[in-house]
Design a protein around this motif. Structure first.
Motif, short mmCIF file in Angstrom:
data_model
loop_
_atom_site.label_atom_id
_atom_site.label_comp_id
_atom_site.label_asym_id
_atom_site.label_seq_id
_atom_site.Cartn_x
_atom_site.Cartn_y
_atom_site.Cartn_z
N ASN A 51 6.58 42.58 23.83
CA ASN A 51 6.20 41.18 23.90
C ASN A 51 5.73 40.86 25.31
O ASN A 51 6.50 41.00 26.27
CB ASN A 51 7.40 40.31 23.50
CG ASN A 51 7.08 38.84 23.49
OD1 ASN A 51 6.52 38.30 24.43
ND2 ASN A 51 7.46 38.17 22.40
N GLN A 53 5.10 38.05 26.76
CA GLN A 53 5.85 36.95 27.37
C GLN A 53 7.18 37.44 27.93
O GLN A 53 7.61 37.01 29.00
CB GLN A 53 6.10 35.85 26.34
CG GLN A 53 4.86 35.06 25.98
CD GLN A 53 5.17 33.98 24.94
OE1 GLN A 53 5.72 34.27 23.87
NE2 GLN A 53 4.83 32.75 25.26
N GLU A 54 7.82 38.35 27.21
CA GLU A 54 9.07 38.92 27.70
C GLU A 54 8.84 39.70 28.99
O GLU A 54 9.63 39.60 29.93
CB GLU A 54 9.68 39.83 26.63
CG GLU A 54 11.06 40.35 26.97
CD GLU A 54 11.65 41.16 25.84
OE1 GLU A 54 12.35 42.15 26.14
OE2 GLU A 54 11.41 40.83 24.67
N PRO A 195 16.46 38.85 27.90
CA PRO A 195 15.36 37.91 27.67
C PRO A 195 15.90 36.51 27.42
O PRO A 195 16.99 36.35 26.87
CB PRO A 195 14.66 38.47 26.43
CG PRO A 195 15.13 39.87 26.31
CD PRO A 195 16.49 39.93 26.91
N SER A 198 14.82 31.72 24.00
CA SER A 198 13.61 31.34 23.27
C SER A 198 12.78 32.56 22.91
O SER A 198 12.21 32.64 21.82
CB SER A 198 12.77 30.37 24.11
OG SER A 198 12.41 30.97 25.34
N LEU A 199 12.71 33.54 23.80
CA LEU A 199 11.95 34.75 23.52
C LEU A 199 12.68 35.63 22.50
O LEU A 199 12.05 36.28 21.68
CB LEU A 199 11.71 35.54 24.81
CG LEU A 199 10.75 34.89 25.82
CD1 LEU A 199 10.63 35.77 27.06
CD2 LEU A 199 9.39 34.65 25.20
N ARG A 200 14.01 35.64 22.56
CA ARG A 200 14.76 36.43 21.56
C ARG A 200 14.58 35.85 20.16
O ARG A 200 14.43 36.58 19.19
CB ARG A 200 16.25 36.46 21.93
CG ARG A 200 16.53 37.22 23.22
CD ARG A 200 17.99 37.67 23.27
NE ARG A 200 18.91 36.55 23.25
CZ ARG A 200 19.30 35.88 24.33
NH1 ARG A 200 18.84 36.22 25.53
NH2 ARG A 200 20.17 34.88 24.23
N THR A 202 11.93 34.18 19.18
CA THR A 202 10.55 34.49 18.78
C THR A 202 10.46 35.92 18.27
O THR A 202 9.84 36.20 17.24
CB THR A 202 9.59 34.31 19.98
OG1 THR A 202 9.66 32.95 20.41
CG2 THR A 202 8.18 34.65 19.58
#
Length: 205
Positions: A51, A53-54, A195, A198-200, A202
């Motif tokens: 990801n 973003q991550e 992470p 919010s990323l987890r 996603t």
């Protein structure tokens, strides 16, 4: 426990370069060949995340943590990107490698130990003779990380995944607890990362 690790790490502050007692040992031909191929296979460093973003969140967080040691943002991000790439391609945790570098050299690119180990990961020059070429410069950021991660991977393979013993081999203090404890302490106290929630979420979708 965290306080104990903090005290151990504080003791390192006056040590310019911890490492350098890696022992030169004969390598089996197939092992030397595999390590040589790994060293020679130079690619442009990049963050290795599924990801994007991550990856950017990791880079921003690690850059902030490293800012006091390396004020220049471009240099920090270049170093962190290279660490993440070289550690990942060697099957290592990048945060562990950050802890090892903290202990080994204090993130000093041109650090030299009393016995001649060089650079960020304090690689002994005999490795260039064993698995590299005369043109390899152990003070080069990418080359030093490539060697260091390849060597640590080699020691982990020898020790069948036993991190304590592999770190002992890396430092040349196999069987003694001080150095592995320092590296793991630096890793856990300063470089652990998860992470953002919010990323987890996603990624879970």
């Amino acid at each position: 426990m965290r306080r104990h690790f903090a005290l151990l790490l504080l003791a390192l502050a006056s040590i310019p370069a911890w490492a350098g007692a890696q022992r030169e040992e004969a390598l089996a031909a197939n092992v030397a060949s595999a390590m040589s191929r790994s060293i020679a296979d130079i690619n442009a460093p990049r963050l290795v995340f599924d990801n994007q973003q991550e990856g950017q969140a990791w880079l921003a967080e690690m850059s902030q943590r490293l800012a006091k040691r390396i004020p220049d943002q471009w240099m920090r991000e270049r170093l962190l990107t290279t660490i993440h790439y070289e550690a990942s391609r060697a099957g290592l945790d990048p945060q562990l490698v950050l802890g090892l570098i903290q202990v080994e050299s204090g993130f000093k690119k041109y650090a030299i130990s009393p016995v001649g180990a060089r650079g960020l990961m304090q690689v002994m020059p005999f490795w260039v003779r064993s698995i590299g070429t005369r043109e390899h410069n152990l003070f080069d950021l990418t080359m030093n990380l490539r060697y260091g991660c390849t060597i640590l991977r080699h020691y982990l393979d020898i020790e069948r995944g036993n991190l304590f013993r592999a770190l002992g081999r890396y430092n040349g203090s196999l069987g003694r607890a001080e150095y592995p404890n320092l590296v793991v302490g630096a890793w856990q106290a300063n470089w652990q990362w998860m992470p953002p929630a919010s990323l987890r979420r996603t990624a879970g979708h």
